[in-house]
Enzyme design. Sequence first.
Site, mmCIF file in Angstrom:
data_model
loop_
_atom_site.group_PDB
_atom_site.id
_atom_site.type_symbol
_atom_site.label_atom_id
_atom_site.label_comp_id
_atom_site.label_asym_id
_atom_site.label_seq_id
_atom_site.Cartn_x
_atom_site.Cartn_y
_atom_site.Cartn_z
ATOM 1 C CG HIS A 119 -2.038 -0.988 1.117
ATOM 2 N ND1 HIS A 119 -2.707 -1.465 2.206
ATOM 3 C CD2 HIS A 119 -2.610 -1.583 0.043
ATOM 4 C CE1 HIS A 119 -3.645 -2.314 1.812
ATOM 5 N NE2 HIS A 119 -3.594 -2.399 0.506
ATOM 6 N NE ARG A 172 -6.415 -0.694 -9.160
ATOM 7 C CZ ARG A 172 -5.522 0.206 -9.569
ATOM 8 N NH1 ARG A 172 -5.872 1.484 -9.701
ATOM 9 N NH2 ARG A 172 -4.281 -0.159 -9.835
ATOM 10 N NE ARG A 176 -9.983 -4.817 -11.360
ATOM 11 C CZ ARG A 176 -8.961 -4.652 -10.518
ATOM 12 N NH1 ARG A 176 -7.790 -5.197 -10.807
ATOM 13 N NH2 ARG A 176 -9.097 -3.949 -9.420
ATOM 14 C CD GLU A 236 -6.144 -10.710 -11.801
ATOM 15 O OE1 GLU A 236 -5.532 -9.847 -11.135
ATOM 16 O OE2 GLU A 236 -7.363 -10.642 -12.025
ATOM 17 C CG ASN A 282 0.714 -5.137 -9.050
ATOM 18 O OD1 ASN A 282 1.681 -4.960 -9.763
ATOM 19 N ND2 ASN A 282 -0.046 -4.157 -8.625
ATOM 20 C CG ASP A 283 -3.352 -10.170 -7.709
ATOM 21 O OD1 ASP A 283 -2.868 -10.302 -6.569
ATOM 22 O OD2 ASP A 283 -4.449 -9.625 -7.911
ATOM 23 N NE ARG A 286 -0.595 -6.781 -4.546
ATOM 24 C CZ ARG A 286 -1.512 -6.302 -5.391
ATOM 25 N NH1 ARG A 286 -2.420 -7.125 -5.892
ATOM 26 N NH2 ARG A 286 -1.501 -5.064 -5.761
ATOM 27 C CB CYS A 312 -3.372 -2.849 -16.190
ATOM 28 S SG CYS A 312 -4.077 -4.403 -15.616
#
Length: 557
Positions: free
Chosen positions: A183, A285, A321, A411, A434-435, A445, A482
């Site tokens: 974060h 998002r 998304r 992902e 990321n995922d 992560r 992305c």
Amino acid sequence: MKGVGVSPGIGHGPAYVLATEVPEPPAGLTYDGDADDEKARAQAALQQVAGALEARGNQAGGEARSILQAQALMAADPGLAVGVKSLIERGVAAPRAIYDAFENYRHMLIAAGGYLSGRAADLDDVRDRAIALLTGQLLPGVPSEAAEPYVLVARDLAPSDTAVLSRDVVAAFVTEEGGPTSHTAILARALGVPAVVACPGATTIPPGAAVLVDGTSGEVRPAPSEGDVAEAVYAASIRQAAVDATRGPGRTRDGYPVALLANVGGPADLDPALANGAEGVGLYRTEFLFLDRAEAPSMEEQEAAYRAVLEAFPGGKVVIRTLDAGADKPLRFLPASGVEPNPALGRRGLRLFRAFPEVMASQLAALAAAVVGTEAELQVMAPMVATAGEARWFVNACRTAGLDSAGVMIEIPAAALRAESLVTVADFVSIGTNDLAQYVFAADRQLGALTVMQDPWQPVLLDLVAGTATAASDNGKPCGVCGEAAADPELACVLVGLGVTSLSMSGRALPAVRAALAANTLGECQLAAQAARATTTAAHARAAARAYLPGLAGLGL
């Protein structure tokens, strides 16, 4: 000191060392009076914390809003409330009851791994805030005003500490924990503040001591000389001037087009995206509309929110998304399915839609209505797609709703390994690095100790990107990235060399990526990609790629 640079730039100023820990309430602490009154005190404190977190998220907007709303849900978690009440019924005072209930839940989160283990710091923040309210303590916070911008130093930072800060107040972030997709890293990039995470010993920096932070290299220099600061600032200004000189749509030096798009978490993210020349949106998002609500947002509310982003990019591509909730981001208006031992592997994204198809039907209908009369090219994609069968189900649902372009996120390793079967069904694919990295390496992560495995330069991750991009190209389909990897100017060149056709990132990252691409040819990007994949470690991959990207040196990147 050396950490991991996660948000580029130079920041310097006096250190503000954040100590947010509230003392543990004494073991065996009891209360006088009625148990129901003590329960009410505990419940009121948790509700106040939840309300404050939600209000701060609404104030911050964008990415921070969805993060803080998820944290507010922790304070309102029914399971935690039951645990607190049970302890109070046994004579434990409210502060200690909250501590013990949260501690039990904290151990469960860490043991679960995945997303939830990364939420332990967020849970600690909720716990400490509630205990501080109950005991009359002043919870240490982050100054929102300062005589000069300061360097915020901490063991770790909760989203509530950073969400409403700005570059005018904070010169840089430095944390001992965290990773590239934590974060802290995400919010720092959104704010445009240099940041270094996973920096051992950072909290030993004396409060008030001058600190120089390089968010690109990861170097943190306490007590720098005036010459050190002047040299770093000058180098950064030269680099920024070179970056600012590059204008227009994304393309390599020899003219190969690469769409540069923005990641958007809500209306607040539109201004930096537009100001930095985003050609459209690569990831919108939609979670912020749904989290922390007793009822699902109406179709009218959804339509208005989607229309706002579509109207901001006339003639541009806008990839929205569908709802990525569930697991560690439960929706209050949906019936709970019980505690999931590993929510990162549970019902989230498309899996939640299949359990509650009416939620997806409403969202798709709102999207179809929102695009009417606008000039944007709407593309809709689903998260957490693992198989061609799931992709086909989603695409058919989009077609039924009147949506012409339906794609899927890549992902999950299964989707990347069998990308050929997905791209024959979907209209496009977008890789969430990321995922994907988290699942490929079984490495949370949010966990700083596993930063090396989360590094998007890992050659095996590049292999999966290359395989997905090749499958898409062979079938005449676009393939974007992305995830946060797209915001790294050097890695952006490699991704293009792997065959990626669009890159999406936070608005403030766009200029540096645009300049990096414009400084190198497509052939150089392809050679850099081949060299990176031929190595065995992330560090070697970066070094190997660098040798084939001569244009970066001229930019000072």
